[in-house]
Design a protein around this motif. Sequence first.
Motif, PDB file in Angstrom:
ATOM      1  N   HIS A 259       0.836  -1.203   0.000  1.00 54.44           N
ATOM      2  CA  HIS A 259       0.000   0.000   0.000  1.00 54.44           C
ATOM      3  C   HIS A 259       0.875   1.259   0.000  1.00 54.44           C
ATOM      4  N   ALA A 260       1.973   1.209   0.723  1.00 54.76           N
ATOM      5  CA  ALA A 260       2.894   2.346   0.744  1.00 54.76           C
ATOM      6  C   ALA A 260       3.448   2.607  -0.653  1.00 54.76           C
ATOM      7  N   VAL A 261       3.890   1.549  -1.321  1.00 57.80           N
ATOM      8  CA  VAL A 261       4.432   1.701  -2.683  1.00 57.80           C
ATOM      9  C   VAL A 261       3.364   2.238  -3.629  1.00 57.80           C
ATOM     10  N   GLU A 262       2.172   1.686  -3.578  1.00 58.02           N
ATOM     11  CA  GLU A 262       1.089   2.143  -4.454  1.00 58.02           C
ATOM     12  C   GLU A 262       0.784   3.618  -4.226  1.00 58.02           C
ATOM     13  N   GLN A 263       0.658   4.020  -2.967  1.00 56.49           N
ATOM     14  CA  GLN A 263       0.296   5.401  -2.654  1.00 56.49           C
ATOM     15  C   GLN A 263       1.428   6.378  -2.975  1.00 56.49           C
ATOM     16  N   ILE A 264       2.660   5.986  -2.693  1.00 58.35           N
ATOM     17  CA  ILE A 264       3.800   6.864  -2.995  1.00 58.35           C
ATOM     18  C   ILE A 264       3.959   7.013  -4.501  1.00 58.35           C
ATOM     19  N   THR A 265       3.767   5.925  -5.246  1.00 58.48           N
ATOM     20  CA  THR A 265       3.836   5.989  -6.712  1.00 58.48           C
ATOM     21  C   THR A 265       2.753   6.918  -7.255  1.00 58.48           C
ATOM     22  N   THR A 266       1.538   6.779  -6.758  1.00 65.05           N
ATOM     23  CA  THR A 266       0.441   7.647  -7.188  1.00 65.05           C
ATOM     24  C   THR A 266       0.757   9.104  -6.879  1.00 65.05           C
ATOM     25  N   ALA A 267       1.292   9.383  -5.702  1.00 62.83           N
ATOM     26  CA  ALA A 267       1.643  10.755  -5.328  1.00 62.83           C
ATOM     27  C   ALA A 267       2.714  11.315  -6.262  1.00 62.83           C
ATOM     28  N   PHE A 268       3.719  10.504  -6.591  1.00 62.53           N
ATOM     29  CA  PHE A 268       4.780  10.921  -7.509  1.00 62.53           C
ATOM     30  C   PHE A 268       4.191  11.311  -8.863  1.00 62.53           C
ATOM     31  N   LEU A 269       3.356  10.447  -9.412  1.00 68.33           N
ATOM     32  CA  LEU A 269       2.748  10.722 -10.716  1.00 68.33           C
ATOM     33  C   LEU A 269       1.832  11.944 -10.645  1.00 68.33           C
ATOM     34  N   LYS A 270       1.043  12.049  -9.585  1.00 70.82           N
ATOM     35  CA  LYS A 270       0.119  13.175  -9.426  1.00 70.82           C
ATOM     36  C   LYS A 270       0.869  14.505  -9.381  1.00 70.82           C
ATOM     37  N   HIS A 271       1.934  14.578  -8.620  1.00 72.48           N
ATOM     38  CA  HIS A 271       2.669  15.839  -8.471  1.00 72.48           C
ATOM     39  C   HIS A 271       3.432  16.223  -9.742  1.00 72.48           C
ATOM     40  N   HIS A 272       3.546  15.291 -10.668  1.00 69.33           N
ATOM     41  CA  HIS A 272       4.150  15.593 -11.968  1.00 69.33           C
ATOM     42  C   HIS A 272       3.092  15.742 -13.064  1.00 69.33           C
ATOM     43  N   GLY A 273       1.812  15.675 -12.696  1.00 63.75           N
ATOM     44  CA  GLY A 273       0.747  15.788 -13.691  1.00 63.75           C
ATOM     45  C   GLY A 273       0.686  14.600 -14.628  1.00 63.75           C
ATOM     46  N   LEU A 274       1.084  13.430 -14.129  1.00 59.38           N
ATOM     47  CA  LEU A 274       1.184  12.258 -15.003  1.00 59.38           C
ATOM     48  C   LEU A 274       0.289  11.093 -14.581  1.00 59.38           C
ATOM     49  N   LEU A 275      -0.684  11.350 -13.729  1.00 55.40           N
ATOM     50  CA  LEU A 275      -1.612  10.276 -13.365  1.00 55.40           C
ATOM     51  C   LEU A 275      -2.294   9.759 -14.623  1.00 55.40           C
ATOM     52  N   GLY A 276      -2.333   8.463 -14.785  1.00 51.85           N
ATOM     53  CA  GLY A 276      -2.965   7.874 -15.957  1.00 51.85           C
ATOM     54  C   GLY A 276      -2.054   7.749 -17.166  1.00 51.85           C
ATOM     55  N   ASN A 277      -0.832   8.289 -17.092  1.00 55.15           N
ATOM     56  CA  ASN A 277       0.104   8.161 -18.209  1.00 55.15           C
ATOM     57  C   ASN A 277       0.702   6.761 -18.151  1.00 55.15           C
ATOM     58  N   ARG A 278       0.285   5.908 -19.082  1.00 50.55           N
ATOM     59  CA  ARG A 278       0.721   4.507 -19.065  1.00 50.55           C
ATOM     60  C   ARG A 278       2.211   4.358 -19.332  1.00 50.55           C
ATOM     61  N   THR A 279       2.772   5.200 -20.182  1.00 48.57           N
ATOM     62  CA  THR A 279       4.192   5.091 -20.503  1.00 48.57           C
ATOM     63  C   THR A 279       5.040   5.357 -19.272  1.00 48.57           C
ATOM     64  N   VAL A 280       4.777   6.462 -18.604  1.00 49.14           N
ATOM     65  CA  VAL A 280       5.556   6.794 -17.410  1.00 49.14           C
ATOM     66  C   VAL A 280       5.216   5.833 -16.282  1.00 49.14           C
ATOM     67  N   GLY A 281       3.932   5.576 -16.078  1.00 44.89           N
ATOM     68  CA  GLY A 281       3.512   4.670 -15.005  1.00 44.89           C
ATOM     69  C   GLY A 281       4.184   3.306 -15.087  1.00 44.89           C
ATOM     70  N   ALA A 282       4.329   2.783 -16.281  1.00 47.32           N
ATOM     71  CA  ALA A 282       4.959   1.473 -16.465  1.00 47.32           C
ATOM     72  C   ALA A 282       6.447   1.498 -16.146  1.00 47.32           C
ATOM     73  N   ASN A 283       7.030   2.682 -16.124  1.00 46.42           N
ATOM     74  CA  ASN A 283       8.458   2.808 -15.854  1.00 46.42           C
ATOM     75  C   ASN A 283       8.754   3.304 -14.444  1.00 46.42           C
ATOM     76  N   VAL A 284       7.727   3.385 -13.626  1.00 49.98           N
ATOM     77  CA  VAL A 284       7.923   3.665 -12.204  1.00 49.98           C
ATOM     78  C   VAL A 284       7.948   2.312 -11.513  1.00 49.98           C
ATOM     79  N   THR A 285       9.103   1.937 -10.993  1.00 53.27           N
ATOM     80  CA  THR A 285       9.286   0.630 -10.374  1.00 53.27           C
ATOM     81  C   THR A 285       9.619   0.830  -8.893  1.00 53.27           C
ATOM     82  N   ALA A 286       9.621  -0.238  -8.142  1.00 56.62           N
ATOM     83  CA  ALA A 286       9.913  -0.102  -6.715  1.00 56.62           C
ATOM     84  C   ALA A 286      10.488  -1.384  -6.144  1.00 56.62           C
ATOM     85  N   THR A 287      11.305  -1.208  -5.130  1.00 57.54           N
ATOM     86  CA  THR A 287      11.748  -2.314  -4.289  1.00 57.54           C
ATOM     87  C   THR A 287      11.550  -1.889  -2.838  1.00 57.54           C
TER      88      THR A 287
END
Length: 138
Positions: free
Chosen positions: A19-47
Amino acid sequence: MPLTLTLTEGVLPKGSERHAVEQITTAFLKHHGLLGNRTVGANVTATVHVLPKEATFAGGVPVAGAWVEWKVPSFALAEREVQRGFFAEATSIIHDLSGGVQPKEHIYINVLHAVDGGWNMNGQAMTNSEIAAEASKG
Protein backbone atom coordinates in the motif's frame (compact mmCIF):
# COMPACT_ATOMS: atom_id res chain seq x y z
CA MET A 1 12.12 5.47 -12.28
CA PRO A 2 12.89 3.26 -9.35
CA LEU A 3 11.60 3.95 -5.89
CA THR A 4 13.50 2.31 -3.05
CA LEU A 5 11.48 2.12 0.14
CA THR A 6 13.55 1.07 3.13
CA LEU A 7 11.87 0.50 6.47
CA THR A 8 12.94 -0.53 9.91
CA GLU A 9 11.04 -3.66 10.87
CA GLY A 10 7.81 -2.71 12.63
CA VAL A 11 7.53 0.83 11.25
CA LEU A 12 4.61 -0.30 9.08
CA PRO A 13 2.29 -3.18 9.85
CA LYS A 14 3.47 -6.29 8.02
CA GLY A 15 1.82 -6.51 4.60
CA SER A 16 1.16 -2.76 4.25
CA GLU A 17 4.39 -2.16 2.32
CA ARG A 18 2.48 -2.74 -0.93
CA HIS A 19 0.00 0.00 0.00
CA ALA A 20 2.89 2.35 0.74
CA VAL A 21 4.43 1.70 -2.68
CA GLU A 22 1.09 2.14 -4.45
CA GLN A 23 0.30 5.40 -2.65
CA ILE A 24 3.80 6.86 -2.99
CA THR A 25 3.84 5.99 -6.71
CA THR A 26 0.44 7.65 -7.19
CA ALA A 27 1.64 10.75 -5.33
CA PHE A 28 4.78 10.92 -7.51
CA LEU A 29 2.75 10.72 -10.72
CA LYS A 30 0.12 13.17 -9.43
CA HIS A 31 2.67 15.84 -8.47
CA HIS A 32 4.15 15.59 -11.97
CA GLY A 33 0.75 15.79 -13.69
CA LEU A 34 1.18 12.26 -15.00
CA LEU A 35 -1.61 10.28 -13.37
CA GLY A 36 -2.96 7.87 -15.96
CA ASN A 37 0.10 8.16 -18.21
CA ARG A 38 0.72 4.51 -19.06
CA THR A 39 4.19 5.09 -20.50
CA VAL A 40 5.56 6.79 -17.41
CA GLY A 41 3.51 4.67 -15.00
CA ALA A 42 4.96 1.47 -16.47
CA ASN A 43 8.46 2.81 -15.85
CA VAL A 44 7.92 3.66 -12.20
CA THR A 45 9.29 0.63 -10.37
CA ALA A 46 9.91 -0.10 -6.71
CA THR A 47 11.75 -2.31 -4.29
CA VAL A 48 11.05 -2.61 -0.58
CA HIS A 49 13.70 -3.40 2.00
CA VAL A 50 12.71 -4.17 5.58
CA LEU A 51 15.68 -4.13 7.91
CA PRO A 52 16.01 -5.36 11.48
CA LYS A 53 15.88 -2.74 14.24
CA GLU A 54 19.59 -3.07 14.94
CA ALA A 55 20.46 -2.15 11.34
CA THR A 56 18.98 1.37 10.99
CA PHE A 57 20.49 4.56 12.39
CA ALA A 58 20.23 8.34 12.49
CA GLY A 59 22.97 10.47 13.97
CA GLY A 60 24.95 7.30 14.61
CA VAL A 61 22.41 5.80 17.01
CA PRO A 62 19.70 3.21 16.38
CA VAL A 63 16.41 4.61 15.09
CA ALA A 64 13.22 3.19 13.63
CA GLY A 65 12.97 4.95 10.30
CA ALA A 66 11.54 5.02 6.82
CA TRP A 67 13.60 6.03 3.79
CA VAL A 68 11.98 6.96 0.47
CA GLU A 69 14.58 7.26 -2.29
CA TRP A 70 13.94 7.99 -5.94
CA LYS A 71 16.31 7.59 -8.87
CA VAL A 72 14.88 9.71 -11.67
CA PRO A 73 15.80 11.64 -14.82
CA SER A 74 17.13 15.11 -14.02
CA PHE A 75 13.82 16.85 -14.81
CA ALA A 76 11.77 14.81 -12.32
CA LEU A 77 11.32 16.14 -8.79
CA ALA A 78 13.32 19.19 -9.90
CA GLU A 79 10.74 21.95 -9.32
CA ARG A 80 10.49 23.24 -5.75
CA GLU A 81 6.67 23.16 -5.71
CA VAL A 82 6.68 19.52 -6.83
CA GLN A 83 9.31 18.65 -4.21
CA ARG A 84 7.39 20.28 -1.37
CA GLY A 85 4.07 18.74 -2.37
CA PHE A 86 5.40 15.25 -3.00
CA PHE A 87 7.67 15.14 0.07
CA ALA A 88 4.80 16.26 2.34
CA GLU A 89 2.42 13.71 0.84
CA ALA A 90 4.92 10.83 0.95
CA THR A 91 5.72 11.65 4.59
CA SER A 92 2.01 11.63 5.44
CA ILE A 93 1.52 8.31 3.63
CA ILE A 94 4.16 6.57 5.76
CA HIS A 95 2.98 8.30 8.94
CA ASP A 96 -0.67 7.38 8.29
CA LEU A 97 0.09 3.76 7.34
CA SER A 98 2.06 3.43 10.59
CA GLY A 99 -1.15 4.25 12.43
CA GLY A 100 0.23 7.67 13.28
CA VAL A 101 3.02 6.12 15.33
CA GLN A 102 6.05 6.71 13.08
CA PRO A 103 7.42 10.19 13.87
CA LYS A 104 7.56 12.38 10.77
CA GLU A 105 11.08 13.46 11.73
CA HIS A 106 12.19 9.85 11.16
CA ILE A 107 10.78 9.64 7.64
CA TYR A 108 13.56 10.55 5.24
CA ILE A 109 13.17 11.31 1.53
CA ASN A 110 15.85 11.96 -1.06
CA VAL A 111 16.21 12.12 -4.83
CA LEU A 112 19.07 11.03 -7.07
CA HIS A 113 19.11 12.52 -10.57
CA ALA A 114 20.57 10.68 -13.55
CA VAL A 115 22.67 12.60 -16.04
CA ASP A 116 20.97 13.40 -19.34
CA GLY A 117 21.23 10.32 -21.54
CA GLY A 118 21.92 8.08 -18.54
CA TRP A 119 18.42 6.66 -18.40
CA ASN A 120 17.28 3.30 -19.75
CA MET A 121 13.71 2.93 -20.91
CA ASN A 122 12.28 0.23 -23.15
CA GLY A 123 15.73 -1.34 -23.40
CA GLN A 124 17.59 1.70 -24.69
CA ALA A 125 19.50 4.67 -23.28
CA MET A 126 17.38 7.79 -23.57
CA THR A 127 17.98 11.51 -23.23
CA ASN A 128 15.56 13.75 -21.36
CA SER A 129 13.96 14.85 -24.64
CA GLU A 130 13.59 11.24 -25.79
CA ILE A 131 11.90 10.39 -22.48
CA ALA A 132 9.58 13.40 -22.86
CA ALA A 133 8.70 12.26 -26.38
CA GLU A 134 7.82 8.77 -25.07
CA ALA A 135 5.84 10.22 -22.16
CA SER A 136 3.84 12.43 -24.54
CA LYS A 137 2.43 9.27 -26.11
CA GLY A 138 0.54 8.71 -22.83
